[in-house]
Design an enzyme around this catalytic site. Structure first.
Site, PDB file in Angstrom:
ATOM      1  N   LYS A  11       0.798  -1.235   0.000  1.00  0.00           N
ATOM      2  CA  LYS A  11       0.000   0.000   0.000  1.00  0.00           C
ATOM      3  C   LYS A  11       0.827   1.280   0.000  1.00  0.00           C
ATOM      4  CE  LYS A  11      -3.506  -0.895  -0.565  1.00  0.00           C
ATOM      5  NZ  LYS A  11      -3.892  -1.444  -1.902  1.00  0.00           N
TER       6      LYS A  11
ATOM      7  N   HIS B 230       6.307  -7.466  -2.104  1.00  0.00           N
ATOM      8  CA  HIS B 230       6.137  -6.754  -0.834  1.00  0.00           C
ATOM      9  C   HIS B 230       7.009  -7.409   0.238  1.00  0.00           C
ATOM     10  CE1 HIS B 230       2.907  -4.515  -2.511  1.00  0.00           C
ATOM     11  NE2 HIS B 230       2.018  -5.489  -2.517  1.00  0.00           N
TER      12      HIS B 230
ATOM     13  N   SER C 299      -4.348   3.102   4.354  1.00  0.00           N
ATOM     14  CA  SER C 299      -4.572   2.415   3.083  1.00  0.00           C
ATOM     15  C   SER C 299      -4.599   0.895   3.280  1.00  0.00           C
ATOM     16  CB  SER C 299      -3.462   2.810   2.104  1.00  0.00           C
ATOM     17  OG  SER C 299      -3.695   2.245   0.850  1.00  0.00           O
TER      18      SER C 299
HETATM   19  P1  A3P Z   1      -5.092   4.825  -0.945  1.00  0.00           P
HETATM   20  O1  A3P Z   1      -5.664   3.588  -0.341  1.00  0.00           O
HETATM   21  O2  A3P Z   1      -4.569   5.773   0.098  1.00  0.00           O
HETATM   22  O3  A3P Z   1      -5.988   5.499  -1.907  1.00  0.00           O
HETATM   23  P2  A3P Z   1      -0.374  -0.311  -3.647  1.00  0.00           P
HETATM   24  O4  A3P Z   1      -0.374  -0.202  -5.115  1.00  0.00           O
HETATM   25  O5  A3P Z   1       0.994  -0.409  -3.038  1.00  0.00           O
HETATM   26  O6  A3P Z   1      -1.299  -1.356  -3.175  1.00  0.00           O
HETATM   27  O7  A3P Z   1      -0.899   1.082  -3.080  1.00  0.00           O
HETATM   28  C1  A3P Z   1      -2.218   1.473  -3.246  1.00  0.00           C
HETATM   29  C2  A3P Z   1      -2.335   2.907  -2.843  1.00  0.00           C
HETATM   30  O8  A3P Z   1      -1.729   3.718  -3.869  1.00  0.00           O
HETATM   31  C3  A3P Z   1      -3.796   3.346  -2.748  1.00  0.00           C
HETATM   32  O9  A3P Z   1      -3.799   4.383  -1.779  1.00  0.00           O
HETATM   33  C4  A3P Z   1      -4.026   3.872  -4.160  1.00  0.00           C
HETATM   34  O10 A3P Z   1      -5.134   4.721  -4.269  1.00  0.00           O
HETATM   35  C5  A3P Z   1      -2.702   4.620  -4.381  1.00  0.00           C
HETATM   36  N1  A3P Z   1      -2.441   4.891  -5.799  1.00  0.00           N
HETATM   37  C6  A3P Z   1      -2.455   4.026  -6.827  1.00  0.00           C
HETATM   38  N2  A3P Z   1      -2.217   4.660  -7.980  1.00  0.00           N
HETATM   39  C7  A3P Z   1      -2.035   5.964  -7.675  1.00  0.00           C
HETATM   40  C8  A3P Z   1      -1.758   7.135  -8.436  1.00  0.00           C
HETATM   41  N3  A3P Z   1      -1.637   7.094  -9.757  1.00  0.00           N
HETATM   42  N4  A3P Z   1      -1.631   8.301  -7.777  1.00  0.00           N
HETATM   43  C9  A3P Z   1      -1.747   8.369  -6.440  1.00  0.00           C
HETATM   44  N5  A3P Z   1      -2.018   7.294  -5.656  1.00  0.00           N
HETATM   45  C10 A3P Z   1      -2.158   6.114  -6.270  1.00  0.00           C
END
Ligand code: A3P
Length: 374
Positions: free
Chosen positions: A119, A182, A213
């Site tokens: 996340k 991860h 998140s």
């Molecule tokens: P939130 O839950 O705070 O919205 P991962 O890919 O490591 O699982 O992380 C997911 C997090 O990254 C989520 O955060 C998601 O919304 C955010 N995320 C994914 N793409 C993004 C982007 N282009 N810009 C900003 N945040 C992004």
């Protein structure tokens, strides 16, 4: 094993011939044939690696939709000790089989690894990196989900769900492998732990937003341990009782390794990506040794905004939601994509206690975090 197999084949051949000698005894022949198929299948499954067996069972369950019926949330993370002596916190004990194979996994010199605490912005970085390495071909990126363009190191292959370790092992030799993980550094392939191999990109995120998140992600993913209330989840996060362990241990170890491997590693924060996406795309292309034009850099930055990626079915995980493994009713994968959303979750007291604990645990760190939007 081979000898048993031969005896077994001879035995059934013999029985089959006997059955032919008695004309009309059709039922006997059918029973023998069915038994033979069942025993052969059982023997074949027994010779498989545990992770391939897992793939077989998972595919079977997903194909029949059984995952929706039999999937039970674990109450909490499972602690296992791997053969290298490292203790791991996993969503389920079953995953330990995969991690043993990960340790033995052979790296290649042109591998590209995106490594994060879950996340922290993995998906975001995966899309940026893939586009940089593929001449900003946004059309091709939209044509295949990230799950089909990357292999997820600590998982096994499951059709319609994602590519895991087996796909990475079979990846064509002449093509760059895109690897997502991860895992804490101590659980990465032994070859990668001992010396740099290929290129690694690490993304970190301030722990308050990372925790929020992760909380919503736990609510959404049925295979992850029960998140409990926000307050209970926060307590577990602070204690490091999370799948793949403590945020503090994870981040500090990668930061330490980065100090030693700056040539083969790129380290960036979610907050910096948010503040200067285009600048980061430019710096990353340099690190990945790709000469992109300004137009290509612009195209990648535009394609990788939160607004664009949350509408893009190749990056927003709607395909996984269809399998029933992600429950979008509880939370979306592309949820908010903001810096500072923690303020909507932490009470004043929780925030104060967290800050004190954070100060104490990071007092020797040279790595700093931003908790407020730019
Ligand atoms: P939130 O839950 O705070 O919205 P991962 O890919 O490591 O699982 O992380 C997911 C997090 O990254 C989520 O955060 C998601 O919304 C955010 N995320 C994914 N793409 C993004 C982007 N282009 N810009 C900003 N945040 C992004």
């Amino acid at each position: 094993m081979r000898l048993i197999f031969r005896i077994y084949i001879l035995f059934w051949c013999g029985l089959f011939i006997c059955s032919r000698i008695q004309p009309g005894d059709m039922l006997f022949t059918i029973v023998i044939a069915v038994a033979s198929v069942v025993v052969t299948a059982a023997l074949w499954i027994k010779t498989m690696r545990p992770i391939d067996r897992l793939t077989l069972v998972a595919n079977f369950c997903f194909k029949l939709g059984l995952n929706r019926v039999i999937m039970r949330r674990p109450k909490q993370v499972t602690e296992v000790e791997l053969t290298n002596g490292v203790k791991a916190l996993l969503p389920s004990a079953m995953m330990a089989h995969g991690l043993e194979e990960v340790l033995k996994f052979r790296m290649r010199p042109d591998d590209i690894v995106v490594a994060t605490y879950a996340k922290a912005g993995t998906t975001w970085m995966q899309e940026i990196v893939w586009l940089i390495c593929n001449d900003a071909d946004t059309k091709a990126a939209k044509a295949a989900t990230l799950g089909k363009r990357y292999g997820f190191l600590e998982t096994v292959d499951v059709t319609d769900f994602g590519q895991g370790l087996q796909t990475l092992e079979k990846w064509p030799k002449h093509q760059t492998r895109f690897i997502k993980t991860h895992l804490p550094f101590e659980l990465l392939p032994n070859e990668l732990q001992t010396s740099p191999k290929g290129k690694m990109i690490v993304v970190v995120r301030n722990p308050k937003d990372n925790c929020v998140s992760f909380y919503h992600f736990h609510r959404m993913v049925k295979g992850l341990p029960e998140p409990g209330t926000w307050s209970e989840f926060l307590t577990k996060f602070c204690a490091g009782r999370m799948p793949f362990g403590s945020w503090f241990d994870h981040v500090s170890k990668y930061w330490q390794i980065y100090q030693e491997r700056k040539r083969s590693m790129y380290f960036v924060s979610y907050e910096k990506l948010k503040r200067d996406l285009k600048g980061e795309v430019r710096r990353l292309s340099k690190f990945l040794e790709k000469n992109l034009t300004e137009d290509q850099i612009d195209a990648i930055a535009q394609h990788c905004t939160f607004g664009s990626m949350s509408k893009n079915s190749s990056t927003n995980y709607t395909d996984v939601a269809k399998t029933g493994a992600f429950e979008f009713k509880a939370s979306k994968f592309m949820r908010k994509g903001e810096v500072g959303d923690w303020k909507n979750h932490f009470t004043i007291n929780q925030s104060k206690a967290f800050d004190e604990m954070f100060e104490e645990r990071t007092k020797d760190w040279t790595l700093k975090f931003e908790f407020e939007p730019a």
